[in-house]
Design a protein around this motif. Structure first.
Motif, PDB file in Angstrom:
ATOM      1  N   THR A 204     -38.381 -28.843  32.226  1.00  0.00           N
ATOM      2  CA  THR A 204     -37.597 -28.444  33.396  1.00  0.00           C
ATOM      3  C   THR A 204     -38.458 -28.541  34.642  1.00  0.00           C
ATOM      4  O   THR A 204     -39.275 -27.648  34.914  1.00  0.00           O
ATOM      5  N   PRO A 205     -38.322 -29.602  35.418  1.00  0.00           N
ATOM      6  CA  PRO A 205     -39.079 -29.708  36.673  1.00  0.00           C
ATOM      7  C   PRO A 205     -38.657 -28.614  37.655  1.00  0.00           C
ATOM      8  O   PRO A 205     -37.525 -28.126  37.622  1.00  0.00           O
ATOM      9  N   THR A 206     -39.563 -28.240  38.533  1.00  0.00           N
ATOM     10  CA  THR A 206     -39.225 -27.275  39.572  1.00  0.00           C
ATOM     11  C   THR A 206     -38.359 -27.952  40.634  1.00  0.00           C
ATOM     12  O   THR A 206     -38.314 -29.189  40.759  1.00  0.00           O
ATOM     13  N   ALA A 207     -37.685 -27.130  41.417  1.00  0.00           N
ATOM     14  CA  ALA A 207     -36.886 -27.665  42.519  1.00  0.00           C
ATOM     15  C   ALA A 207     -37.762 -28.392  43.524  1.00  0.00           C
ATOM     16  O   ALA A 207     -37.354 -29.414  44.104  1.00  0.00           O
ATOM     17  N   ALA A 208     -38.971 -27.897  43.738  1.00  0.00           N
ATOM     18  CA  ALA A 208     -39.881 -28.554  44.674  1.00  0.00           C
ATOM     19  C   ALA A 208     -40.252 -29.952  44.196  1.00  0.00           C
ATOM     20  O   ALA A 208     -40.348 -30.898  44.995  1.00  0.00           O
TER      21      ALA A 208
ATOM     22  N   GLN B  25     -29.685 -30.542  34.048  1.00  0.00           N
ATOM     23  CA  GLN B  25     -30.343 -29.660  35.000  1.00  0.00           C
ATOM     24  C   GLN B  25     -29.875 -30.065  36.394  1.00  0.00           C
ATOM     25  O   GLN B  25     -29.985 -31.240  36.789  1.00  0.00           O
TER      26      GLN B  25
ATOM     27  N   GLU C 252     -33.261 -25.479  45.089  1.00  0.00           N
ATOM     28  CA  GLU C 252     -33.185 -24.468  44.042  1.00  0.00           C
ATOM     29  C   GLU C 252     -32.580 -25.074  42.790  1.00  0.00           C
ATOM     30  O   GLU C 252     -31.771 -26.009  42.864  1.00  0.00           O
ATOM     31  N   LEU C 253     -33.002 -24.570  41.640  1.00  0.00           N
ATOM     32  CA  LEU C 253     -32.378 -24.936  40.378  1.00  0.00           C
ATOM     33  C   LEU C 253     -31.074 -24.162  40.269  1.00  0.00           C
ATOM     34  O   LEU C 253     -31.076 -22.926  40.243  1.00  0.00           O
TER      35      LEU C 253
ATOM     36  N   TYR D 138     -29.711 -29.315  40.589  1.00  0.00           N
ATOM     37  CA  TYR D 138     -30.478 -28.747  41.691  1.00  0.00           C
ATOM     38  C   TYR D 138     -29.693 -28.868  42.993  1.00  0.00           C
ATOM     39  O   TYR D 138     -29.064 -29.904  43.260  1.00  0.00           O
TER      40      TYR D 138
ATOM     41  N   ARG E 274     -29.187 -24.788  34.383  1.00  0.00           N
ATOM     42  CA  ARG E 274     -29.873 -25.468  33.296  1.00  0.00           C
ATOM     43  C   ARG E 274     -28.985 -25.342  32.070  1.00  0.00           C
ATOM     44  O   ARG E 274     -28.958 -24.316  31.407  1.00  0.00           O
TER      45      ARG E 274
END
Length: 344
Positions: A9-13, A40, A32-33, A42, A36
């Motif tokens: 799960t990659p971060t939103a950044a 996934q 923001e996520l 965003y 999930r």
């Protein structure tokens, strides 16, 4: 030691950086996520004030996502004047990009962000949802669907999900024959109805994949998004997704007055635009059970990511009872269209 990954799960950044590097949208100022689940998703805010939604596609039990067809569907519907959250092409013109992750490459697709109210239990919004789905099907008439990788038929919705379910690690020898018999009877029941109407399906129209918004004249319209399951298929299945969503999926589940009212508002509004034939009407109730088989197959196919306890054995035991009960499920059909909400 080299580890294998099922799904990261990659971060939103991180997704924001990927979008800025591959899409001509300018600077992403925040993200923001949102969810999930099957994918996934965003939400990203751009420096120019716009918002977009990025979907990082997960590995699907059915196979690769049909992104080219999904984008074509959105273009077709938009061309026909139907409100959807359109996909945004990458800087190189492709409908999606490939993102390298620890588990391998996954596709990322970017979409417009749309505003609106949730359908919820507001009569006017439910009626807008029903009319909107009928208008979606009307707008889809005439589209060339030969390039679709998937067809929402009994093979896709029932047979293959059942095969995945039967291979689940929590399935046992006592339950397997029960699921096989239920699937066989369900298939035979639908096949006995004869030819059923085929449409370009949204594929997952359970009222949470659309918003309702007001037009300039005060009337309400539904705008649809999340066409991940789109494809040509059975109209009766498409319409059965909403009552499946409304009906308690428990052993002793019964229709509540509130759920019956919502179903009546939805199907009456749909038929104001596109009346149903007898065979399609008769197929609605069994397709509610088909939807549950589809969901169980999706869960079984995601055991490497979600774990075997997403479908524990005692849950499967209850599902046999639910699906047996649903063999006698009836969907009441209103005799006449409900009175429209003045604001609808």
């Amino acid at each position: 030691m080299e580890l294998e990954f099922a799904q990261s799960t990659p971060t939103a950044a991180a997704i924001a950086r990927v979008v800025m590097a591959n899409y001509a949208v300018g600077e992403v100022v925040s993200g923001e996520l949102l969810r999930r689940g099957f994918n996934q998703v965003y939400g990203l805010a751009l420096a120019d004030g716009r918002r977009v939604v990025a979907r990082l596609c997960a590995e699907r039990p059915r196979g690769e996502p049909d992104l080219a067809f999904e984008a074509a569907v959105l273009r077709h519907l938009r061309t026909r004047g139907f409100p959807v959250a359109a996909s945004l092409p990458a800087a190189d013109g492709e409908v999606a990009i490939r993102v390298r992750l620890p588990e391998g490459e996954r596709a990322l697709m970017l979409f417009e962000h749309v505003e609106g109210e949730a359908t919820a239990d507001l009569a006017a919004n439910i009626q807008a949802f029903g009319r909107g789905l009928a208008q979606l099907h009307a707008a889809g008439d005439g589209m060339d669907v030969s390039t679709s990788r998937y067809r929402l038929d009994l093979d896709h919705l029932l047979r293959r999900p059942l095969e995945r379910l039967l291979r689940a690690p929590t399935m046992n020898a006592g339950l397997r024959p029960s699921f096989e018999a239920l699937g066989r009877r369900l298939h035979e029941r639908i096949a006995s109805l004869g030819p059923l109407t085929q449409v370009l399906c949204h594929g997952d129209a359970h009222s949470d994949n659309n918003f309702v918004r007001a037009r300039e004249d005060g009337s309400r319209e539904a705008v649809f998004f999340d066409f991940d399951e789109t494809g040509p298929g059975h109209l009766a299945y498409e319409l059965a997704v909403y009552p499946w969503w409304l009906h308690p999926r428990t052993v002793d589940g019964v229709w509540s007055d509130k759920a019956l009212a919502r179903w009546g508002q939805f199907i009456s509004a749909y038929q104001e635009v596109r009346p149903l034939g007898d065979a399609d009407t008769a197929a609605l109730a069994p397709f509610v059970a088909v939807r549950q088989f589809w969901l169980l197959g999706e869960y079984a196919g995601r055991v490497p990511v979600w774990g075997s306890q997403a479908i524990p054995t005692d849950y499967l035991e209850r599902q046999v009872k639910v699906l047996t009960q649903w063999e006698g499920l009836e969907l009441p059909m209103p005799g006449a269209a409900l009175t429209a909400d003045p604001a609808a």
